[in-house]
Design a protein around this motif. Structure first.
Motif, PDB file in Angstrom:
ATOM      1  N   LEU A 177       0.825  -1.204   0.000  1.00 10.30           N
ATOM      2  CA  LEU A 177       0.000   0.000   0.000  1.00 10.30           C
ATOM      3  C   LEU A 177       0.863   1.259   0.000  1.00 10.30           C
ATOM      4  CD1 LEU A 177      -2.795   1.334   0.164  1.00 10.30           C
ATOM      5  CD2 LEU A 177      -2.640   1.130   2.658  1.00 10.30           C
ATOM      6  N   ALA A 178       1.884   1.296   0.842  1.00  7.69           N
ATOM      7  CA  ALA A 178       2.749   2.472   0.910  1.00  7.69           C
ATOM      8  C   ALA A 178       3.521   2.680  -0.384  1.00  7.69           C
ATOM      9  CB  ALA A 178       3.723   2.331   2.084  1.00  7.69           C
ATOM     10  N   GLY A 179       4.047   1.587  -0.934  1.00  2.00           N
ATOM     11  CA  GLY A 179       4.833   1.695  -2.164  1.00  2.00           C
ATOM     12  C   GLY A 179       4.018   2.125  -3.359  1.00  2.00           C
ATOM     13  N   ILE A 180       2.745   1.767  -3.378  1.00  2.00           N
ATOM     14  CA  ILE A 180       1.862   2.160  -4.476  1.00  2.00           C
ATOM     15  C   ILE A 180       1.310   3.561  -4.268  1.00  2.00           C
ATOM     16  CG2 ILE A 180      -0.396   1.698  -5.534  1.00  2.00           C
ATOM     17  CD1 ILE A 180       0.222  -1.284  -5.247  1.00  2.00           C
ATOM     18  N   MET A 181       0.786   3.828  -3.069  1.00  2.00           N
ATOM     19  CA  MET A 181       0.154   5.122  -2.814  1.00  2.00           C
ATOM     20  C   MET A 181       1.108   6.285  -3.020  1.00  2.00           C
ATOM     21  SD  MET A 181      -1.871   6.409   0.596  1.00  2.00           S
ATOM     22  CE  MET A 181      -3.088   5.103   0.515  1.00  2.00           C
ATOM     23  N   GLU A 188      -4.655   1.481  -8.489  1.00  2.00           N
ATOM     24  CA  GLU A 188      -3.894   0.511  -7.709  1.00  2.00           C
ATOM     25  C   GLU A 188      -3.961   0.819  -6.218  1.00  2.00           C
ATOM     26  OE1 GLU A 188      -2.925   2.075 -10.384  1.00  2.00           O
ATOM     27  OE2 GLU A 188      -2.472   0.552 -11.882  1.00  2.00           O
ATOM     28  N   THR A 189      -4.000   2.106  -5.867  1.00  2.00           N
ATOM     29  CA  THR A 189      -4.171   2.468  -4.460  1.00  2.00           C
ATOM     30  C   THR A 189      -5.524   1.987  -3.947  1.00  2.00           C
ATOM     31  OG1 THR A 189      -2.719   4.400  -4.596  1.00  2.00           O
ATOM     32  CG2 THR A 189      -4.357   4.399  -2.838  1.00  2.00           C
ATOM     33  N   ALA A 190      -6.562   2.191  -4.734  1.00  2.00           N
ATOM     34  CA  ALA A 190      -7.901   1.732  -4.339  1.00  2.00           C
ATOM     35  C   ALA A 190      -7.912   0.227  -4.122  1.00  2.00           C
ATOM     36  CB  ALA A 190      -8.924   2.125  -5.401  1.00  2.00           C
ATOM     37  N   TRP A 191      -7.269  -0.520  -5.018  1.00  2.00           N
ATOM     38  CA  TRP A 191      -7.244  -1.980  -4.894  1.00  2.00           C
ATOM     39  C   TRP A 191      -6.590  -2.405  -3.585  1.00  2.00           C
ATOM     40  CZ3 TRP A 191      -4.915  -2.774 -10.456  1.00  2.00           C
ATOM     41  CH2 TRP A 191      -5.899  -2.453 -11.414  1.00  2.00           C
ATOM     42  N   HIS A 192      -5.540  -1.686  -3.183  1.00  2.00           N
ATOM     43  CA  HIS A 192      -4.807  -2.124  -1.997  1.00  2.00           C
ATOM     44  C   HIS A 192      -5.298  -1.468  -0.715  1.00  2.00           C
ATOM     45  CE1 HIS A 192      -2.117  -5.057  -3.732  1.00  2.00           C
ATOM     46  NE2 HIS A 192      -2.204  -4.328  -4.832  1.00  2.00           N
ATOM     47  N   LEU A 193      -6.056  -0.399  -0.796  1.00  2.00           N
ATOM     48  CA  LEU A 193      -6.840   0.016   0.361  1.00  2.00           C
ATOM     49  C   LEU A 193      -7.846  -1.092   0.671  1.00  2.00           C
ATOM     50  CD1 LEU A 193      -7.548   3.764  -0.521  1.00  2.00           C
ATOM     51  CD2 LEU A 193      -6.218   2.959   1.436  1.00  2.00           C
ATOM     52  N   ARG A 194      -8.481  -1.569  -0.367  1.00  2.00           N
ATOM     53  CA  ARG A 194      -9.448  -2.669  -0.248  1.00  2.00           C
ATOM     54  C   ARG A 194      -8.760  -3.941   0.237  1.00  2.00           C
ATOM     55  NH1 ARG A 194     -12.072  -3.229  -5.803  1.00  2.00           N
ATOM     56  NH2 ARG A 194     -10.213  -4.505  -6.174  1.00  2.00           N
ATOM     57  N   GLY A 195      -7.597  -4.219  -0.325  1.00  2.00           N
ATOM     58  CA  GLY A 195      -6.848  -5.405   0.072  1.00  2.00           C
ATOM     59  C   GLY A 195      -6.404  -5.349   1.519  1.00  2.00           C
ATOM     60  N   SER A 196      -6.047  -4.161   1.986  1.00  2.00           N
ATOM     61  CA  SER A 196      -5.653  -4.005   3.381  1.00  2.00           C
ATOM     62  C   SER A 196      -6.808  -4.342   4.316  1.00  2.00           C
ATOM     63  CB  SER A 196      -5.176  -2.568   3.637  1.00  2.00           C
ATOM     64  OG  SER A 196      -4.012  -2.281   2.883  1.00  2.00           O
ATOM     65  N   ILE A 227      -5.347   9.955  -5.280  1.00  2.00           N
ATOM     66  CA  ILE A 227      -5.615   8.734  -4.522  1.00  2.00           C
ATOM     67  C   ILE A 227      -6.912   8.832  -3.723  1.00  2.00           C
ATOM     68  CG2 ILE A 227      -3.195   8.075  -4.393  1.00  2.00           C
ATOM     69  CD1 ILE A 227      -3.181   9.188  -1.538  1.00  2.00           C
ATOM     70  N   PRO A 228      -7.636   7.718  -3.598  1.00  2.00           N
ATOM     71  CA  PRO A 228      -8.841   7.684  -2.764  1.00  2.00           C
ATOM     72  C   PRO A 228      -8.483   7.414  -1.305  1.00  2.00           C
ATOM     73  CG  PRO A 228      -8.537   5.581  -3.836  1.00  2.00           C
ATOM     74  CD  PRO A 228      -7.408   6.460  -4.313  1.00  2.00           C
ATOM     75  N   HIS A 229      -9.493   7.410  -0.450  1.00  2.00           N
ATOM     76  CA  HIS A 229      -9.348   7.032   0.950  1.00  2.00           C
ATOM     77  C   HIS A 229     -10.145   5.754   1.199  1.00  2.00           C
ATOM     78  CE1 HIS A 229      -7.267  10.552   2.828  1.00  2.00           C
ATOM     79  NE2 HIS A 229      -7.608  11.085   1.655  1.00  2.00           N
ATOM     80  N   VAL A 230      -9.907   5.147   2.342  1.00  2.00           N
ATOM     81  CA  VAL A 230     -10.556   3.880   2.640  1.00  2.00           C
ATOM     82  C   VAL A 230     -12.079   4.019   2.638  1.00  2.00           C
ATOM     83  CG1 VAL A 230     -10.446   4.168   5.150  1.00  2.00           C
ATOM     84  CG2 VAL A 230     -10.497   1.863   4.162  1.00  2.00           C
TER      85      VAL A 230
END
Length: 237
Positions: A177-181, A188-196, A227-230
């Motif tokens: 998440l940090a490396g992408i955001m 990709e940030t949205a995908w890994h906010l979701r993944g987190s 970037i989006p937020h959670v």
């Protein structure tokens, strides 16, 4: 020992204080800082981060510093899959430069790795845990770009991200998440906010982690305007 500037010390303390240590654990904040700094074009500060961390009492002996090195190195290895090789390589070389010989770790985490069916299945399983029912549209796109589909399962997830021998599932997703955001990538940030969220982090914790990344972005003069937020993806979890 090299001196850490007051600005960098302030950065580390800010990230450490912002990170939700009570719920995610105190020994994880620096993974977010390392991935964000490396992806944000400040890989040389990995050396300062290492020096900051070894000042803590629990890292006063070579064995504990070797454990720390393995965790930092594994975070950077995972970053290769989402950032590219050059910045993580610069970061690990900078760490190596400030280490005492006795504190260095010579283990080789992927010495016996094979690009075989087991690797494919492990990578696919982790991919599906992060993407769940949302994997379909991505797989459809891969039909016209099969090289990327192969890389995703065998390399990005098989070789890098599904290996949890050093960093576990939550720690892996913190790094990703940090490396992408920090690259200001919307989808990709949205995908890994979701993944987190899917690996077990609470929405409050994910939001706090995002605030840590935003602290690094401000330090590195990076505008995170895409970037989006959670809260934006919570309905998809």
């Amino acid at each position: 020992m090299a001196e850490i500037s007051s600005e960098v010390l302030s950065l580390f303390r800010s990230v450490q204080e912002t990170f939700p240590s009570k719920s995610l654990g105190d020994g994880r904040w620096f993974l977010v800082a390392l991935a964000a700094l490396t992806g944000g074009g400040k890989p040389e500060l990995a050396a300062d981060l290492y020096l900051y961390l070894i000042q803590e009492q629990e890292r006063s002996n070579p064995e504990s510093r070797q454990v720390l090195t393995r965790r930092l190195r594994e975070a950077l290895v995972k970053c290769v899959s989402i950032i590219g090789v050059c910045r993580p390589l610069e970061a690990i070389f900078c760490i190596d430069k400030v280490q005492r010989p006795v504190d260095k770790d010579y283990s080789f985490s992927r010495e016996n790795w094979k690009c075989d069916e087991a690797n494919y299945e492990r990578g696919t399983a982790w991919l599906h845990r992060i993407y769940s029912h949302n994997i379909g549209p991505i797989d459809e796109k891969f039909q016209a770009h099969k090289d990327f589909g192969w890389i995703s399962r065998n390399i990005t997830y098989g070789l890098y991200l599904s290996d949890h021998t050093i960093l576990n599932d939550i720690e892996t997703e913190l790094v990703v998440l940090a490396g992408i955001m920090i690259q200001n990538l919307h989808h990709e940030t949205a995908w890994h906010l979701r993944g987190s969220r899917r690996v077990g982090m609470s929405s409050e914790d994910v939001e706090a982690v995002q605030q840590c990344i935003e602290v690094v972005a401000k330090f590195a003069n990076i505008n995170l305007d895409k970037i989006p937020h959670v809260a934006d993806i919570e309905h998809e979890v």
